[in-house]
Design a protein around this motif. Structure first.
Motif, PDB file in Angstrom:
ATOM      1  N   ARG B 279      -9.271  30.975 -39.053  1.00 48.94           N
ATOM      2  CA  ARG B 279     -10.498  31.628 -38.596  1.00 48.94           C
ATOM      3  C   ARG B 279     -11.183  30.824 -37.487  1.00 48.94           C
ATOM      4  N   LEU B 280     -11.242  29.503 -37.654  1.00 45.22           N
ATOM      5  CA  LEU B 280     -11.878  28.668 -36.622  1.00 45.22           C
ATOM      6  C   LEU B 280     -11.133  28.792 -35.293  1.00 45.22           C
ATOM      7  N   THR B 281      -9.813  28.845 -35.381  1.00 42.66           N
ATOM      8  CA  THR B 281      -9.006  28.991 -34.168  1.00 42.66           C
ATOM      9  C   THR B 281      -9.343  30.304 -33.466  1.00 42.66           C
ATOM     10  N   GLU B 282      -9.498  31.349 -34.280  1.00 44.24           N
ATOM     11  CA  GLU B 282      -9.835  32.667 -33.720  1.00 44.24           C
ATOM     12  C   GLU B 282     -11.155  32.655 -32.949  1.00 44.24           C
ATOM     13  N   ILE B 283     -12.118  31.819 -33.407  1.00 40.66           N
ATOM     14  CA  ILE B 283     -13.423  31.837 -32.736  1.00 40.66           C
ATOM     15  C   ILE B 283     -13.574  30.690 -31.728  1.00 40.66           C
ATOM     16  N   GLY B 284     -12.434  30.183 -31.249  1.00 35.09           N
ATOM     17  CA  GLY B 284     -12.492  29.265 -30.112  1.00 35.09           C
ATOM     18  C   GLY B 284     -12.442  27.778 -30.443  1.00 35.09           C
ATOM     19  N   PHE B 285     -12.165  27.438 -31.687  1.00 31.08           N
ATOM     20  CA  PHE B 285     -12.025  26.020 -32.028  1.00 31.08           C
ATOM     21  C   PHE B 285     -10.578  25.565 -31.810  1.00 31.08           C
ATOM     22  N   LYS B 286     -10.459  24.302 -31.393  1.00 35.18           N
ATOM     23  CA  LYS B 286      -9.162  23.639 -31.441  1.00 35.18           C
ATOM     24  C   LYS B 286      -9.160  22.870 -32.761  1.00 35.18           C
ATOM     25  N   VAL B 287      -8.201  23.161 -33.642  1.00 32.87           N
ATOM     26  CA  VAL B 287      -8.153  22.484 -34.944  1.00 32.87           C
ATOM     27  C   VAL B 287      -6.868  21.660 -35.022  1.00 32.87           C
ATOM     28  N   ILE B 288      -7.014  20.365 -35.278  1.00 31.54           N
ATOM     29  CA  ILE B 288      -5.836  19.501 -35.405  1.00 31.54           C
ATOM     30  C   ILE B 288      -5.119  19.886 -36.715  1.00 31.54           C
ATOM     31  N   PRO B 289      -3.790  20.083 -36.663  1.00 36.68           N
ATOM     32  CA  PRO B 289      -3.073  20.467 -37.890  1.00 36.68           C
ATOM     33  C   PRO B 289      -3.288  19.397 -38.973  1.00 36.68           C
ATOM     34  N   SER B 290      -3.803  19.803 -40.118  1.00 35.72           N
ATOM     35  CA  SER B 290      -4.215  18.840 -41.140  1.00 35.72           C
ATOM     36  C   SER B 290      -3.370  18.906 -42.395  1.00 35.72           C
ATOM     37  N   LYS B 291      -3.065  17.728 -42.956  1.00 33.15           N
ATOM     38  CA  LYS B 291      -2.451  17.645 -44.280  1.00 33.15           C
ATOM     39  C   LYS B 291      -3.435  17.013 -45.270  1.00 33.15           C
ATOM     40  N   ASN B 293      -7.711  17.067 -47.090  1.00 33.09           N
ATOM     41  CA  ASN B 293      -8.689  18.040 -47.592  1.00 33.09           C
ATOM     42  C   ASN B 293      -9.883  18.155 -46.643  1.00 33.09           C
ATOM     43  N   PHE B 294      -9.576  17.976 -45.366  1.00 32.90           N
ATOM     44  CA  PHE B 294     -10.584  18.180 -44.319  1.00 32.90           C
ATOM     45  C   PHE B 294      -9.849  18.612 -43.063  1.00 32.90           C
ATOM     46  N   ILE B 295     -10.603  19.157 -42.122  1.00 30.20           N
ATOM     47  CA  ILE B 295     -10.014  19.452 -40.819  1.00 30.20           C
ATOM     48  C   ILE B 295     -10.879  18.810 -39.731  1.00 30.20           C
ATOM     49  N   PHE B 296     -10.248  18.579 -38.594  1.00 30.07           N
ATOM     50  CA  PHE B 296     -10.903  17.915 -37.473  1.00 30.07           C
ATOM     51  C   PHE B 296     -10.859  18.919 -36.336  1.00 30.07           C
ATOM     52  N   ALA B 297     -12.032  19.320 -35.860  1.00 27.16           N
ATOM     53  CA  ALA B 297     -12.069  20.473 -34.960  1.00 27.16           C
ATOM     54  C   ALA B 297     -13.073  20.282 -33.836  1.00 27.16           C
ATOM     55  N   SER B 298     -12.759  20.936 -32.716  1.00 24.55           N
ATOM     56  CA  SER B 298     -13.560  20.815 -31.508  1.00 24.55           C
ATOM     57  C   SER B 298     -13.686  22.217 -30.905  1.00 24.55           C
ATOM     58  N   HIS B 299     -14.836  22.541 -30.336  1.00 24.88           N
ATOM     59  CA  HIS B 299     -14.995  23.882 -29.763  1.00 24.88           C
ATOM     60  C   HIS B 299     -14.953  23.833 -28.239  1.00 24.88           C
ATOM     61  N   SER B 300     -14.394  24.883 -27.643  1.00 22.79           N
ATOM     62  CA  SER B 300     -14.222  24.879 -26.190  1.00 22.79           C
ATOM     63  C   SER B 300     -15.548  25.065 -25.449  1.00 22.79           C
ATOM     64  N   LYS B 301     -16.552  25.688 -26.093  1.00 22.40           N
ATOM     65  CA  LYS B 301     -17.777  26.046 -25.370  1.00 22.40           C
ATOM     66  C   LYS B 301     -19.017  25.259 -25.796  1.00 22.40           C
ATOM     67  N   GLU B 345     -19.582  31.650 -41.825  1.00 16.73           N
ATOM     68  CA  GLU B 345     -20.673  32.550 -41.457  1.00 16.73           C
ATOM     69  C   GLU B 345     -21.694  31.822 -40.567  1.00 16.73           C
ATOM     70  N   LYS B 346     -22.103  30.616 -41.001  1.00 11.44           N
ATOM     71  CA  LYS B 346     -23.092  29.835 -40.239  1.00 11.44           C
ATOM     72  C   LYS B 346     -22.521  29.423 -38.874  1.00 11.44           C
ATOM     73  N   VAL B 347     -21.256  29.030 -38.857  1.00  6.95           N
ATOM     74  CA  VAL B 347     -20.642  28.628 -37.588  1.00  6.95           C
ATOM     75  C   VAL B 347     -20.630  29.808 -36.626  1.00  6.95           C
ATOM     76  N   GLU B 348     -20.285  30.972 -37.155  1.00  3.68           N
ATOM     77  CA  GLU B 348     -20.230  32.156 -36.283  1.00  3.68           C
ATOM     78  C   GLU B 348     -21.612  32.515 -35.740  1.00  3.68           C
ATOM     79  N   GLU B 349     -22.639  32.292 -36.545  1.00  4.20           N
ATOM     80  CA  GLU B 349     -24.009  32.505 -36.054  1.00  4.20           C
ATOM     81  C   GLU B 349     -24.318  31.553 -34.889  1.00  4.20           C
ATOM     82  N   ILE B 350     -23.835  30.326 -35.005  1.00  2.00           N
ATOM     83  CA  ILE B 350     -24.177  29.283 -34.024  1.00  2.00           C
ATOM     84  C   ILE B 350     -23.423  29.476 -32.704  1.00  2.00           C
ATOM     85  N   ILE B 351     -22.153  29.781 -32.819  1.00  2.00           N
ATOM     86  CA  ILE B 351     -21.289  29.885 -31.635  1.00  2.00           C
ATOM     87  C   ILE B 351     -21.697  31.093 -30.755  1.00  2.00           C
TER      88      ILE B 351
END
Lengths: 351, 351
Positions: B279-291, B293-301, B345-351
């Motif tokens: 879902r994060l990828t769909e809304i413009g995040f770059k998500v590092i493939p994670s193994k 219990n967390f993900i590391f993500a950055s947004h393009s905008k 939901e909150k992230v989508e509100e913010i972006i």
């Protein structure tokens, strides 16, 4: 020995804790545990905290516990430090305040973990010889040094040093930290916590393992001026942010809140100690006057080591230190009245 | 700053743990805790141990727990070390195996406690720069050094290093200890515990704080050859004989015994992670493939810091590191499905 160990690991001499035997059931009078259970309020508090929140980290600052202790001793919470047993608090204290360039001073007969910490951190130590009667030689602590550590009452002797003497030591050492290790202070001694307001160099260390019957939960405290506690926090937070778990924190709060229970149990132990001291004296023991939950005793006719071995055979464990000056003494923890009756019975059989 | 602090205390830069806010109720996705409670069998074991025995010291050797872990991983109990959280185990490991005369190596983007331990013990460290895609540059660990530390999966990136690469590192560094910190290995990685039989220099570190949902109880493990574990015990017993309390020990045993529950919860977290990543990828995040219990993500905008602040205002805590190379990333712990739905939901509100 392993090629993967560094030089420190190769040369260090670790502490040896009192035996925790697994072979059979003993009357355990060898590690100064409390014969009475923790307060029922402690067990209730643990039960209440035993829930899904255990998945979450504990409060790294132990705020509730620090407030409770501060309130109990009329301090503020920034004058309270919490560790994983007083051994950890001592380990942090040595690392925070002492340096290799100046000798620290502690009694030659004392808690045997002090020299281990000194070895761990490469500190030089000067040992102050106890006087003939096992009392601390105050003059030795009124000479240039890099820090002072005194257990009061002392272990394994049980001897208590009065506050006037401690004040002299604090006054002389105003540039160094003076650690007063009060692990056993609740059995008839008077804490020096009240001196914190007058002496910025005083660090008082306490434990919940003895008088508060929580050896199994590992909670130790340091009490002192905010600048000393800040220093301890800097070192602790460079080692392990969360040293005290959720259950230990609530158990400790409840233990301090149930002061009545604490006083009843401590008084029972003091009474038993006096009774046992009297009886041992009657059957030929020299017993050092104790303000702790143990006594240090020597017999005129029989070697301590032999008594130790025979007591062990009869199912009673006491502590014997094979060390100069004290190798004819036994350290006997004060158990319940029933345990001490059995102990006295067995001793009388042996003597 | 205080005149009573030694030079180390003055200059050290302590670790800063993820926020444990007390001001209001947040959705906490900032300290990689498990969203699911500990196994019901853990709560039962704690309840059973909540009795008068808490007055007694715990088993300093943690025999039952070491046997349980050894059995679980097909080791013997002398290949298992228990500490008060994996932070303590790491702190002991640095002190046992590394020396100031030779540089140790760890990734430049990694668990931020490693440089703190190095500072605490006066060790020199060489930082291996992660590659562009945040993967570990194996070649950097195939150069002369005094010890290696690699978290696998790495934190805060979540990137996993395959066993073949770790074998190469172990083979090159056969004179030095190689620490593989597997705090997050149970979320899709494969442990290297099986390599212990082939590599005497391998020390695997694990924690019960993440996949076993016991962050509140502080239990960490080191697994390795007996000579390495012996070294750790020498240092531990020069610091604190009883680092793990009675309740923590029984809780940890029960957690290892309920393997089914552990696997169900870990799998749920993995599934949620994959869903959130998509879902994060769909809304413009770059998500590092994670193994992990967390993900590391950055947004393009939008800047990570701004998203962090806005999420906090909306009651969602994630972790933001104000550090070169990663200051436009957020580390987001994987919570329950419901928590992550709210987060999205909150992230989508913010972006």
């Amino acid at each position: 020995m392993s090629k993967y160990w560094n030089e420190l690991t190769k040369k260090i001499e670790p502490y040896v804790a009192g035996e925790q035997p697994k072979d059979k059931k003993y009357i355990k009078l060898n590690t100064n545990e409390n014969p009475y259970p923790p307060s029922p309020k402690v067990l209730k508090a643990i039960s209440d905290a035993n829930n899904s929140d255990l998945r979450l980290y504990p409060d790294p600052d132990c705020d509730k516990l620090r407030e409770t202790v501060a309130n109990y001793y009329d301090l503020n919470k920034n004058q309270v430090f919490v560790g994983n047993g007083s051994d950890e608090v001592l380990a942090f204290s040595f690392l925070t305040f002492f340096s290799s360039d100046k000798e620290i001073v502690y009694p030659d007969i004392s808690y045997s973990f002090y020299p281990v910490y000194a070895g761990l951190y490469g500190l030089k130590a000067r040992l102050s010889a106890l006087k003939e009667d096992f009392s601390i030689d105050v003059e030795d602590f009124l000479k240039e040094n890099g820090g002072v550590v005194i257990p009061n009452p002392n272990a394994p002797t049980g001897k208590y040093l009065d506050i006037k003497a401690i004040k002299r030591i604090l006054e002389f050492n105003n540039e160094n930290v003076v650690i007063i290790d009060e692990a056993y202070v609740d059995f008839g001694g008077e804490s020096v916590v009240g001196l914190i307001k007058d002496y910025p160099n005083l660090l008082v260390i306490q434990t919940l393992s003895k008088s508060r019957a929580l050896a199994g939960m590992r909670i130790g405290l340091a009490l002192g001026r905010e600048e000393l506690i800040d220093g301890l926090n800097r070192i602790k937070n460079s080692f392990n942010s969360y040293t005290s778990d959720r259950i230990a924190q609530v158990a400790a709060v409840a233990a301090f809140e149930d002061d009545e229970y604490f006083k009843i149990c401590s008084n029972k132990i003091i009474k038993t100690r006096e009774k046992v001291t009297k009886r041992l004296t009657e059957i030929g023991f020299k017993v050092i006057p104790s303000k702790a939950n143990f006594i240090f005793a020597s017999h005129s006719k029989m070697l301590a080591k032999d008594i130790f071995i025979k007591l062990r055979e009869k199912g009673v464990l006491v502590r014997y230190f094979n060390k100069p000056k004290i190798d004819n003494y036994l350290r006997i923890s004060i158990g319940s009245k029933e345990e001490m009756d059995t102990f006295l019975e067995k001793v009388e059989e042996i003597i």
